[in-house]
Design a protein around this motif. Structure first.
Motif, PDB file in Angstrom:
ATOM      1  N   ASN A 110       0.890  -1.299   0.058  1.00  0.00           N
ATOM      2  CA  ASN A 110       0.281   0.141   0.048  1.00  0.00           C
ATOM      3  C   ASN A 110       0.961   1.256  -0.070  1.00  0.00           C
ATOM      4  O   ASN A 110       1.983   1.202   0.600  1.00  0.00           O
ATOM      5  CB  ASN A 110      -0.643   0.134   1.435  1.00  0.00           C
ATOM      6  CG  ASN A 110      -1.690  -1.248   1.490  1.00  0.00           C
ATOM      7  OD1 ASN A 110      -2.329  -1.568   0.403  1.00  0.00           O
ATOM      8  ND2 ASN A 110      -1.608  -1.745   2.553  1.00  0.00           N
ATOM      9  N   PHE A 111       0.420   2.578  -0.540  1.00  0.00           N
ATOM     10  CA  PHE A 111       0.903   3.782  -0.467  1.00  0.00           C
ATOM     11  C   PHE A 111      -0.046   4.697  -0.563  1.00  0.00           C
ATOM     12  O   PHE A 111      -1.238   4.492  -1.012  1.00  0.00           O
ATOM     13  CB  PHE A 111       1.933   3.825  -1.599  1.00  0.00           C
ATOM     14  CG  PHE A 111       1.475   4.028  -3.120  1.00  0.00           C
ATOM     15  CD1 PHE A 111       1.249   4.998  -3.541  1.00  0.00           C
ATOM     16  CD2 PHE A 111       1.208   2.814  -3.673  1.00  0.00           C
ATOM     17  CE1 PHE A 111       0.701   5.270  -4.968  1.00  0.00           C
ATOM     18  CE2 PHE A 111       0.937   3.020  -4.990  1.00  0.00           C
ATOM     19  CZ  PHE A 111       0.537   4.172  -5.612  1.00  0.00           C
ATOM     20  N   ALA A 112       0.349   5.985  -0.253  1.00  0.00           N
ATOM     21  CA  ALA A 112      -0.493   7.099  -0.396  1.00  0.00           C
ATOM     22  C   ALA A 112       0.048   8.108  -0.769  1.00  0.00           C
ATOM     23  O   ALA A 112       1.461   8.425  -0.826  1.00  0.00           O
ATOM     24  CB  ALA A 112      -1.126   7.387   0.888  1.00  0.00           C
ATOM     25  N   LYS A 113      -0.722   9.013  -1.350  1.00  0.00           N
ATOM     26  CA  LYS A 113      -0.386  10.359  -2.200  1.00  0.00           C
ATOM     27  C   LYS A 113      -0.906  11.513  -1.859  1.00  0.00           C
ATOM     28  O   LYS A 113      -2.179  11.303  -1.739  1.00  0.00           O
ATOM     29  CB  LYS A 113      -0.127  10.239  -3.507  1.00  0.00           C
ATOM     30  CG  LYS A 113       0.565  11.154  -4.461  1.00  0.00           C
ATOM     31  CD  LYS A 113       0.779  10.863  -5.888  1.00  0.00           C
ATOM     32  CE  LYS A 113       1.493  12.109  -6.537  1.00  0.00           C
ATOM     33  NZ  LYS A 113       1.672  11.674  -8.157  1.00  0.00           N
ATOM     34  N   LYS A 114      -0.360  12.525  -1.288  1.00  0.00           N
ATOM     35  CA  LYS A 114      -0.918  13.957  -0.840  1.00  0.00           C
ATOM     36  C   LYS A 114      -1.166  14.816  -2.006  1.00  0.00           C
ATOM     37  O   LYS A 114      -0.204  14.879  -2.841  1.00  0.00           O
ATOM     38  CB  LYS A 114      -0.090  14.311   0.157  1.00  0.00           C
ATOM     39  CG  LYS A 114      -0.776  15.671   0.745  1.00  0.00           C
ATOM     40  CD  LYS A 114       0.324  16.181   1.661  1.00  0.00           C
ATOM     41  CE  LYS A 114      -0.253  17.456   2.325  1.00  0.00           C
ATOM     42  NZ  LYS A 114       0.728  17.775   3.290  1.00  0.00           N
ATOM     43  N   PHE A 115      -2.349  15.434  -2.194  1.00  0.00           N
ATOM     44  CA  PHE A 115      -2.501  16.269  -3.087  1.00  0.00           C
ATOM     45  C   PHE A 115      -3.270  17.697  -2.694  1.00  0.00           C
ATOM     46  O   PHE A 115      -3.859  17.557  -1.434  1.00  0.00           O
ATOM     47  CB  PHE A 115      -3.613  15.869  -4.124  1.00  0.00           C
ATOM     48  CG  PHE A 115      -3.204  14.730  -5.100  1.00  0.00           C
ATOM     49  CD1 PHE A 115      -2.747  14.946  -6.264  1.00  0.00           C
ATOM     50  CD2 PHE A 115      -3.386  13.284  -4.600  1.00  0.00           C
ATOM     51  CE1 PHE A 115      -2.471  13.913  -7.030  1.00  0.00           C
ATOM     52  CE2 PHE A 115      -2.887  12.297  -5.290  1.00  0.00           C
ATOM     53  CZ  PHE A 115      -2.592  12.437  -6.408  1.00  0.00           C
ATOM     54  N   ASN A 116      -3.107  18.703  -3.105  1.00  0.00           N
ATOM     55  CA  ASN A 116      -3.651  20.034  -2.783  1.00  0.00           C
ATOM     56  C   ASN A 116      -4.109  20.800  -3.813  1.00  0.00           C
ATOM     57  O   ASN A 116      -3.681  21.322  -4.679  1.00  0.00           O
ATOM     58  CB  ASN A 116      -2.403  21.183  -2.131  1.00  0.00           C
ATOM     59  CG  ASN A 116      -2.027  20.561  -0.400  1.00  0.00           C
ATOM     60  OD1 ASN A 116      -2.746  20.537   0.528  1.00  0.00           O
ATOM     61  ND2 ASN A 116      -0.904  20.199  -0.474  1.00  0.00           N
ATOM     62  N   PHE A 117      -5.715  20.574  -3.844  1.00  0.00           N
ATOM     63  CA  PHE A 117      -6.450  21.304  -5.035  1.00  0.00           C
ATOM     64  C   PHE A 117      -6.904  22.545  -4.731  1.00  0.00           C
ATOM     65  O   PHE A 117      -7.072  22.673  -3.448  1.00  0.00           O
ATOM     66  CB  PHE A 117      -7.395  20.264  -5.386  1.00  0.00           C
ATOM     67  CG  PHE A 117      -6.879  18.974  -5.755  1.00  0.00           C
ATOM     68  CD1 PHE A 117      -6.126  18.679  -6.966  1.00  0.00           C
ATOM     69  CD2 PHE A 117      -7.306  17.783  -5.090  1.00  0.00           C
ATOM     70  CE1 PHE A 117      -5.800  17.398  -7.200  1.00  0.00           C
ATOM     71  CE2 PHE A 117      -6.710  16.418  -5.446  1.00  0.00           C
ATOM     72  CZ  PHE A 117      -6.060  16.344  -6.608  1.00  0.00           C
ATOM     73  N   LYS A 118      -6.940  23.262  -5.736  1.00  0.00           N
ATOM     74  CA  LYS A 118      -7.387  24.688  -5.588  1.00  0.00           C
ATOM     75  C   LYS A 118      -8.782  24.828  -6.340  1.00  0.00           C
ATOM     76  O   LYS A 118      -9.161  24.125  -7.344  1.00  0.00           O
ATOM     77  CB  LYS A 118      -6.590  25.830  -6.284  1.00  0.00           C
ATOM     78  CG  LYS A 118      -5.198  25.695  -5.644  1.00  0.00           C
ATOM     79  CD  LYS A 118      -5.105  26.494  -4.170  1.00  0.00           C
ATOM     80  CE  LYS A 118      -3.627  26.556  -3.875  1.00  0.00           C
ATOM     81  NZ  LYS A 118      -3.707  26.206  -2.422  1.00  0.00           N
ATOM     82  N   GLY A 119      -9.701  25.860  -5.767  1.00  0.00           N
ATOM     83  CA  GLY A 119     -10.875  26.083  -6.315  1.00  0.00           C
ATOM     84  C   GLY A 119     -12.144  25.761  -5.390  1.00  0.00           C
ATOM     85  O   GLY A 119     -11.799  25.518  -4.527  1.00  0.00           O
TER      86      GLY A 119
END
Length: 158
Positions: free
Chosen positions: A124-133
């Motif tokens: 397993n792995f995870a990925k971080k995102f920072n979205f705008k809007g």
């Protein structure tokens, strides 16, 4: 840009099965994947676990982990992905948990923060995102990014 059709072709070529666990996207990823004719061959199912209780009861995410790390965290995303992969018995699973807004954000976890977890037989792995809007844009960006992440991960599978 990745698309549902690109994902469908790749999954069919690799002959794998997938499942999804969603929180902030409320089923949009599952809807995107199943918009392609023939997706029933590889898409085994998905769950929308919007509350912490449903994450715990359906996906077996540890309550103690959510209390320590939060529902929007690497640990929760990974647990959601492994839980849904086990639930449906698929080759790969992806999860999405985040803060779509407009409220709910903090300085540490702002609106637009999204964690995606992926589970395969290799781990397993995870990925971080920072979205705008706004809310709709954040949710749409999360689905698009999840499709890309699935394609990248499937391409990396042996």
């Amino acid at each position: 840009m990745a698309s549902e059709e690109d994902l469908s072709q790749l999954i069919s070529k690799k002959k794998i099965t997938i499942s999804v666990a969603e929180s902030c996207t409320g089923g949009l990823l599952g809807a995107a994947i199943t918009s392609v004719p023939g997706s029933s061959e590889y898409f085994f199912g998905g769950v929308v676990t919007y509350s912490n209780d449903s994450k715990e009861n359906i996906l077996k995410v540890q309550k103690s982990s959510m209390m320590m790390n939060g529902a929007v965290s690497k640990e929760t995303a990974e647990s959601m992905a492994s839980g849904v992969r086990e639930l449906f018995g698929t080759d790969i699973a992806i999860s999405i948990t985040g803060i779509a807004g407009p409220g709910g954000g903090t300085d540490v976890k702002p609106v637009g923060l999204v964690w995606m977890g992926v589970s395969t037989k290799d781990g397993n792995f995870a990925k971080k995102f920072n979205f705008k809007g706004n809310r709709d844009k954040i949710r749409s960006s999360a689905v698009d990014s999840a499709l890309r992440l699935l394609i990248e991960t499937i391409n990396d599978l042996g």
